[in-house]
Design a protein around this motif. Sequence first.
Motif, PDB file in Angstrom:
ATOM      1  N   TRP A 375       0.818  -1.210   0.000  1.00  0.00           N
ATOM      2  CA  TRP A 375       0.000   0.000   0.000  1.00  0.00           C
ATOM      3  C   TRP A 375       0.853   1.262   0.000  1.00  0.00           C
ATOM      4  CZ3 TRP A 375       1.144   2.919   4.198  1.00  0.00           C
ATOM      5  CH2 TRP A 375       1.644   2.276   5.329  1.00  0.00           C
ATOM      6  N   ARG A 376       0.211   2.329  -0.359  1.00  0.00           N
ATOM      7  CA  ARG A 376       0.826   3.664  -0.326  1.00  0.00           C
ATOM      8  C   ARG A 376      -0.249   4.670   0.063  1.00  0.00           C
ATOM      9  NH1 ARG A 376      -0.829   6.471  -4.903  1.00  0.00           N
ATOM     10  NH2 ARG A 376      -1.780   5.155  -6.504  1.00  0.00           N
ATOM     11  N   TYR A 377       0.181   5.784   0.631  1.00  0.00           N
ATOM     12  CA  TYR A 377      -0.771   6.842   0.934  1.00  0.00           C
ATOM     13  C   TYR A 377      -0.879   7.754  -0.274  1.00  0.00           C
ATOM     14  CZ  TYR A 377      -3.177  10.744   3.132  1.00  0.00           C
ATOM     15  OH  TYR A 377      -4.102  11.724   3.427  1.00  0.00           O
ATOM     16  N   ALA A 378      -2.082   7.931  -0.763  1.00  0.00           N
ATOM     17  CA  ALA A 378      -2.331   8.815  -1.907  1.00  0.00           C
ATOM     18  C   ALA A 378      -2.847  10.148  -1.369  1.00  0.00           C
ATOM     19  CB  ALA A 378      -3.356   8.175  -2.847  1.00  0.00           C
ATOM     20  N   ASP A 379      -2.010  11.156  -1.383  1.00  0.00           N
ATOM     21  CA  ASP A 379      -2.388  12.489  -0.895  1.00  0.00           C
ATOM     22  C   ASP A 379      -3.471  13.070  -1.797  1.00  0.00           C
ATOM     23  OD1 ASP A 379      -2.536  15.168  -0.080  1.00  0.00           O
ATOM     24  OD2 ASP A 379      -0.399  15.247   0.384  1.00  0.00           O
ATOM     25  N   GLY A 380      -4.584  13.461  -1.205  1.00  0.00           N
ATOM     26  CA  GLY A 380      -5.727  13.906  -1.988  1.00  0.00           C
ATOM     27  C   GLY A 380      -5.452  15.045  -2.942  1.00  0.00           C
ATOM     28  N   LYS A 381      -4.534  15.936  -2.581  1.00  0.00           N
ATOM     29  CA  LYS A 381      -4.290  17.106  -3.434  1.00  0.00           C
ATOM     30  C   LYS A 381      -3.726  16.726  -4.796  1.00  0.00           C
ATOM     31  CE  LYS A 381       0.248  18.145  -1.368  1.00  0.00           C
ATOM     32  NZ  LYS A 381       0.990  19.097  -0.507  1.00  0.00           N
ATOM     33  N   ALA A 382      -3.150  15.529  -4.895  1.00  0.00           N
ATOM     34  CA  ALA A 382      -2.583  15.080  -6.175  1.00  0.00           C
ATOM     35  C   ALA A 382      -3.652  14.485  -7.091  1.00  0.00           C
ATOM     36  CB  ALA A 382      -1.488  14.046  -5.924  1.00  0.00           C
ATOM     37  N   TYR A 383      -4.883  14.328  -6.593  1.00  0.00           N
ATOM     38  CA  TYR A 383      -5.921  13.658  -7.376  1.00  0.00           C
ATOM     39  C   TYR A 383      -7.150  14.531  -7.571  1.00  0.00           C
ATOM     40  CZ  TYR A 383      -2.866   9.758  -6.546  1.00  0.00           C
ATOM     41  OH  TYR A 383      -1.759   8.943  -6.528  1.00  0.00           O
ATOM     42  N   LEU A 384      -6.956  15.813  -7.413  1.00  0.00           N
ATOM     43  CA  LEU A 384      -8.043  16.767  -7.645  1.00  0.00           C
ATOM     44  C   LEU A 384      -7.904  17.376  -9.033  1.00  0.00           C
ATOM     45  CD1 LEU A 384      -8.092  18.372  -4.121  1.00  0.00           C
ATOM     46  CD2 LEU A 384     -10.110  17.475  -5.282  1.00  0.00           C
ATOM     47  N   PRO A 385      -9.008  17.671  -9.682  1.00  0.00           N
ATOM     48  CA  PRO A 385      -8.940  18.236 -11.035  1.00  0.00           C
ATOM     49  C   PRO A 385      -8.536  19.696 -11.013  1.00  0.00           C
ATOM     50  CG  PRO A 385     -11.209  18.161 -10.321  1.00  0.00           C
ATOM     51  CD  PRO A 385     -10.409  17.491  -9.241  1.00  0.00           C
ATOM     52  N   SER A 386      -8.318  20.246 -12.188  1.00  0.00           N
ATOM     53  CA  SER A 386      -7.889  21.635 -12.329  1.00  0.00           C
ATOM     54  C   SER A 386      -9.001  22.604 -11.959  1.00  0.00           C
ATOM     55  CB  SER A 386      -7.473  21.907 -13.775  1.00  0.00           C
ATOM     56  OG  SER A 386      -8.621  21.808 -14.621  1.00  0.00           O
ATOM     57  N   ASP A 387      -8.611  23.848 -11.723  1.00  0.00           N
ATOM     58  CA  ASP A 387      -9.594  24.894 -11.432  1.00  0.00           C
ATOM     59  C   ASP A 387     -10.581  25.046 -12.591  1.00  0.00           C
ATOM     60  OD1 ASP A 387      -8.180  25.221  -9.133  1.00  0.00           O
ATOM     61  OD2 ASP A 387      -7.555  27.292  -9.513  1.00  0.00           O
ATOM     62  N   ALA A 388     -10.081  24.923 -13.814  1.00  0.00           N
ATOM     63  CA  ALA A 388     -10.954  25.070 -14.988  1.00  0.00           C
ATOM     64  C   ALA A 388     -12.029  23.987 -14.997  1.00  0.00           C
ATOM     65  CB  ALA A 388     -10.119  25.004 -16.271  1.00  0.00           C
ATOM     66  N   TYR A 389     -11.653  22.761 -14.636  1.00  0.00           N
ATOM     67  CA  TYR A 389     -12.617  21.663 -14.571  1.00  0.00           C
ATOM     68  C   TYR A 389     -13.692  21.960 -13.531  1.00  0.00           C
ATOM     69  CZ  TYR A 389     -14.343  16.834 -14.156  1.00  0.00           C
ATOM     70  OH  TYR A 389     -15.130  15.710 -14.132  1.00  0.00           O
ATOM     71  N   VAL A 390     -13.258  22.435 -12.365  1.00  0.00           N
ATOM     72  CA  VAL A 390     -14.200  22.746 -11.289  1.00  0.00           C
ATOM     73  C   VAL A 390     -15.150  23.864 -11.712  1.00  0.00           C
ATOM     74  CG1 VAL A 390     -14.421  23.645  -8.944  1.00  0.00           C
ATOM     75  CG2 VAL A 390     -12.647  21.956  -9.472  1.00  0.00           C
ATOM     76  N   LYS A 391     -14.613  24.914 -12.310  1.00  0.00           N
ATOM     77  CA  LYS A 391     -15.447  26.055 -12.710  1.00  0.00           C
ATOM     78  C   LYS A 391     -16.484  25.669 -13.749  1.00  0.00           C
ATOM     79  CE  LYS A 391     -12.026  29.635 -11.652  1.00  0.00           C
ATOM     80  NZ  LYS A 391     -11.070  30.633 -12.206  1.00  0.00           N
ATOM     81  N   ALA A 392     -16.160  24.658 -14.544  1.00  0.00           N
ATOM     82  CA  ALA A 392     -17.129  24.204 -15.561  1.00  0.00           C
ATOM     83  C   ALA A 392     -18.286  23.429 -14.941  1.00  0.00           C
ATOM     84  CB  ALA A 392     -16.413  23.332 -16.601  1.00  0.00           C
ATOM     85  N   ARG A 393     -18.095  22.937 -13.703  1.00  0.00           N
ATOM     86  CA  ARG A 393     -19.133  22.116 -13.069  1.00  0.00           C
ATOM     87  C   ARG A 393     -19.780  22.791 -11.852  1.00  0.00           C
ATOM     88  NH1 ARG A 393     -17.621  15.807 -12.491  1.00  0.00           N
ATOM     89  NH2 ARG A 393     -19.723  15.934 -11.591  1.00  0.00           N
ATOM     90  N   ARG A 394     -19.044  23.623 -11.151  1.00  0.00           N
ATOM     91  CA  ARG A 394     -19.560  24.209  -9.917  1.00  0.00           C
ATOM     92  C   ARG A 394     -20.315  25.507 -10.203  1.00  0.00           C
ATOM     93  NH1 ARG A 394     -18.697  23.823  -4.282  1.00  0.00           N
ATOM     94  NH2 ARG A 394     -18.488  25.814  -3.173  1.00  0.00           N
ATOM     95  N   PRO A 395     -21.518  25.683  -9.620  1.00  0.00           N
ATOM     96  CA  PRO A 395     -22.269  26.922  -9.860  1.00  0.00           C
ATOM     97  C   PRO A 395     -21.468  28.155  -9.447  1.00  0.00           C
ATOM     98  CG  PRO A 395     -23.644  25.285  -8.763  1.00  0.00           C
ATOM     99  CD  PRO A 395     -22.239  24.742  -8.752  1.00  0.00           C
ATOM    100  N   ALA A 396     -21.581  29.214 -10.234  1.00  0.00           N
ATOM    101  CA  ALA A 396     -20.853  30.451  -9.940  1.00  0.00           C
ATOM    102  C   ALA A 396     -21.245  31.011  -8.571  1.00  0.00           C
ATOM    103  CB  ALA A 396     -21.119  31.480 -11.029  1.00  0.00           C
ATOM    104  N   GLU A 397     -22.521  30.854  -8.203  1.00  0.00           N
ATOM    105  CA  GLU A 397     -22.993  31.360  -6.911  1.00  0.00           C
ATOM    106  C   GLU A 397     -22.264  30.707  -5.750  1.00  0.00           C
ATOM    107  OE1 GLU A 397     -25.378  33.608  -5.713  1.00  0.00           O
ATOM    108  OE2 GLU A 397     -25.236  34.418  -7.736  1.00  0.00           O
ATOM    109  N   ALA A 398     -21.866  29.454  -5.943  1.00  0.00           N
ATOM    110  CA  ALA A 398     -21.208  28.719  -4.868  1.00  0.00           C
ATOM    111  C   ALA A 398     -19.816  29.235  -4.567  1.00  0.00           C
ATOM    112  CB  ALA A 398     -21.137  27.233  -5.216  1.00  0.00           C
ATOM    113  N   MET A 399     -19.243  29.958  -5.519  1.00  0.00           N
ATOM    114  CA  MET A 399     -17.873  30.430  -5.354  1.00  0.00           C
ATOM    115  C   MET A 399     -17.790  31.874  -4.862  1.00  0.00           C
ATOM    116  SD  MET A 399     -15.874  28.464  -8.468  1.00  0.00           S
ATOM    117  CE  MET A 399     -17.109  28.457  -9.758  1.00  0.00           C
ATOM    118  N   LYS A 400     -18.932  32.462  -4.556  1.00  0.00           N
ATOM    119  CA  LYS A 400     -18.942  33.851  -4.046  1.00  0.00           C
ATOM    120  C   LYS A 400     -18.596  33.872  -2.571  1.00  0.00           C
ATOM    121  CE  LYS A 400     -22.186  35.728  -7.432  1.00  0.00           C
ATOM    122  NZ  LYS A 400     -23.499  36.359  -7.632  1.00  0.00           N
TER     123      LYS A 400
END
Length: 400
Positions: A375-400
């Motif tokens: 086994w190995r520890y997989a640090d979550g920050k290495a498996y998160l998508p880019s900001d552009a990916y998030v902005k395409a899916r997350r409502p703009a209101e949620a980021m205010k």
Amino acid sequence: MKPALLGGVLLTTVLCAHSASDQPIKIGEINSYSTIPQFTLPYRQGWQLAIEEINAAGGLLGRKVEVIARDDAGKPEEALRHAIELTSREQVDVLAGGYLSNIGLALADHAQKNKRLYIASEPLTDAIVWDKGNRYTFRLRPSTYMQAAMLVEEAAKMPAKRWATIAPNYEYGQSAVASFKELLKARRPDVEFVGEQWPALGKLDAGTALQATMQSKPDAIFNVTFGADLAKLVREGNQRGIFPKVPVVSLLSGEPEYLDVLKDETPKGWIVTGYPWDQIDSREHASFAANYYRRFKEYPKVGSVVGYSTMQAIFAGIKKANSTDNEKLVVALRGLKFSTPFGPAEFRAIDHQSTMGAYVGKLDLRGNKGTMVNWRYADGKAYLPSDAYVKARRPAEAMK
């Protein structure tokens, strides 16, 4: 102002301030205690340990911390009823908890409508921070996208080209399969998905599901079942000689909550996310595990870590905000760094997803018990998508 009136105003102000400082900080906790006890009972012990520790150290902002817990019985409508009661009658400062993804989404919707901070401890659906994300909801555990990405890293190395999936037919299973497909196809355009089984949660007919799966002649299987469904799937697959003949990549199956049930039926060689609690030698984990065992006379489960870490995140947020005001807490939690038994983590400001990771390895038997190896520890920050990916899916209101 007359002296007598002025004195009365000052006395009232002092009494109100004194009264407020005497009131505990209240955390409303909602979870499926009666329906998924193998996870939620260790989870409760985890947050109980955290509460006892913080209160022994003097509490927060000079106040004791209190948890008011409710059982949602695995039903979104029950969770919502409790959330309304906790925020109105009990006037809790923060909401936390949730196990099933559909319950987490219901609580997140309540949080948005009532402008109440909600820390989603366990619900893993991607929607809770992306498509249906909101300003007041933060999620602790690595999501289906993140854990799928961890597993895809290993799956992409396999020679398998034909994949079948078995997943519970609700938000969590659907989200996990969608992420696994998307990420594996991106790494291996040559793979194809030849079969899908979508049993109702808790109602898996393992024989029928496996028979249909094998008719599609897969080279490998992606499994998302858990709990009693996982045990039925493993037993049936072992009896039919499918496991370990057909390679399996499986979400969560290396967690002690499930290995303790599988015992000597644990299928060797499965690639899984999990928690090899007895093999981790970091200082943070050793301290947590020792304190947990001292308090409860049993070893920690993943639920224990999640319950403990949920409270650590809330404590860190209140300390940073120096307040329980929910608007101040939202600001404080964006980018908040906090500690967990797995190591440091933080909530990303862009989507409120924690960087807490997971362990990835293979299943094996040690004596008559299942365990994780290689086994190995997989640090979550290495498996998160880019900001552009998030902005395409997350409502703009949620980021205010």
